[in-house]
Design a protein around this motif. Structure first.
Motif, PDB file in Angstrom:
ATOM      1  N   GLU A 196       0.711  -1.092  -0.170  1.00 52.29           N
ATOM      2  CA  GLU A 196      -0.231   0.353   0.285  1.00 52.29           C
ATOM      3  C   GLU A 196       0.723   1.158   0.126  1.00 52.29           C
ATOM      4  N   VAL A 197       2.325   1.065   0.462  1.00 48.52           N
ATOM      5  CA  VAL A 197       2.837   2.421   0.997  1.00 48.52           C
ATOM      6  C   VAL A 197       3.700   1.991  -0.697  1.00 48.52           C
ATOM      7  N   MET A 198       3.235   3.125  -1.758  1.00 50.64           N
ATOM      8  CA  MET A 198       3.929   3.891  -2.538  1.00 50.64           C
ATOM      9  C   MET A 198       5.204   4.599  -3.317  1.00 50.64           C
ATOM     10  N   ALA A 199       5.647   4.997  -1.963  1.00 46.30           N
ATOM     11  CA  ALA A 199       6.659   6.510  -1.756  1.00 46.30           C
ATOM     12  C   ALA A 199       7.121   6.193  -0.205  1.00 46.30           C
ATOM     13  N   CYS A 200       8.185   6.454  -0.235  1.00 48.08           N
ATOM     14  CA  CYS A 200       8.840   6.826   1.371  1.00 48.08           C
ATOM     15  C   CYS A 200       9.978   7.888   0.783  1.00 48.08           C
ATOM     16  N   HIS A 201      10.089   8.658   2.020  1.00 45.36           N
ATOM     17  CA  HIS A 201      10.839   9.650   2.282  1.00 45.36           C
ATOM     18  C   HIS A 201      11.613   9.833   3.665  1.00 45.36           C
ATOM     19  N   TYR A 202      12.424   9.766   3.306  1.00 49.01           N
ATOM     20  CA  TYR A 202      13.171  10.686   5.139  1.00 49.01           C
ATOM     21  C   TYR A 202      12.546  12.356   4.777  1.00 49.01           C
ATOM     22  N   ILE A 203      12.599  12.698   5.641  1.00 50.71           N
ATOM     23  CA  ILE A 203      12.087  14.302   5.403  1.00 50.71           C
ATOM     24  C   ILE A 203      13.173  14.557   6.565  1.00 50.71           C
ATOM     25  N   SER A 204      12.791  16.658   5.832  1.00 44.88           N
ATOM     26  CA  SER A 204      13.752  16.738   7.574  1.00 44.88           C
ATOM     27  C   SER A 204      12.682  17.657   8.425  1.00 44.88           C
ATOM     28  N   GLY A 205      12.621  18.464   9.121  1.00 42.19           N
ATOM     29  CA  GLY A 205      12.049  18.625  10.373  1.00 42.19           C
ATOM     30  C   GLY A 205      10.637  17.426  11.629  1.00 42.19           C
TER      31      GLY A 205
ATOM     32  N   GLN B  90       3.417   7.646   1.065  1.00 45.74           N
ATOM     33  CA  GLN B  90       2.266   7.722   0.143  1.00 45.74           C
ATOM     34  C   GLN B  90       1.615   6.619  -0.110  1.00 45.74           C
ATOM     35  N   VAL B  91       0.558   6.903   0.806  1.00 46.20           N
ATOM     36  CA  VAL B  91      -0.259   5.577   0.855  1.00 46.20           C
ATOM     37  C   VAL B  91      -1.644   5.299  -0.368  1.00 46.20           C
ATOM     38  N   VAL B  92      -2.123   4.506  -0.521  1.00 49.42           N
ATOM     39  CA  VAL B  92      -3.112   4.082  -1.152  1.00 49.42           C
ATOM     40  C   VAL B  92      -3.915   3.078  -0.603  1.00 49.42           C
ATOM     41  N   ALA B  93      -5.709   3.430  -1.196  1.00 48.59           N
ATOM     42  CA  ALA B  93      -6.643   2.439   0.057  1.00 48.59           C
ATOM     43  C   ALA B  93      -7.504   2.381  -0.823  1.00 48.59           C
TER      44      ALA B  93
END
Length: 161
Positions: free
Chosen positions: A94-103, A110-113
């Protein structure tokens, strides 16, 4: 292959627009004959500039009407725990993309359902139970303005002179 010339850039631009081009059509569009074009495409693949080819599928047509952006806050950020969380995220289709983020937060997913109920089940049964997860913060897409666009390559063009 360290630098790209005008033919390489043209090949990348054309393949981003339509990866199903035949080699003959690609060669014609970039101004090369078929054999040198084929060699250049292979060289771009081997050098890692082209990492794959895929079909772009309309998520709504396959029943995935919800697109969510989920910020995952990790409990601890040491290397081993973060790696465990990364590996667990990679296994979730279900997770289309995963990024380390700042802050605030550690990852942005990014998840679809199928619908809000399906997303809720996924968040409560899967996401919150991932290793080292402290909290989740979700925003839902209300409509896509642009997605899956081609990478801009203009900065790679050498000025004439």
């Amino acid at each position: 292959m360290e630098t790209l010339d005008k033919f390489d850039l043209a090949i990348l631009t054309e393949l981003q627009a339509d990866a199903r081009l035949t080699n003959a059509e690609l060669a014609s569009r970039v101004g090369l004959s078929a054999a040198p074009c084929w060699r250049r495409v292979r060289a771009l693949e081997e050098a890692g500039f082209i990492t794959g080819y895929h079909a772009e599928i309309n998520r709504r047509k396959v029943g995935l009407g919800v697109l969510a952006f989920v910020r995952v806050d990790a409990e601890r950020t040491n290397g081993a725990e973060t790696k465990r969380l990364e590996e667990a995220i990679k296994k979730l289709p279900e997770v289309m993309a995963c990024h380390y983020i700042s802050g605030a937060g550690t990852f942005e997913l990014q998840v679809v359902a199928q619908d809000l109920d399906a997303f809720s089940r996924f968040a409560r049964q899967s996401l919150i139970n991932l290793p080292n997860v402290k909290d989740l913060h979700t925003s839902f897409s209300l409509g896509e303005v642009k997605s899956g666009g081609a990478l801009p390559l203009g900065h790679l063009v050498k000025p004439a002179g």
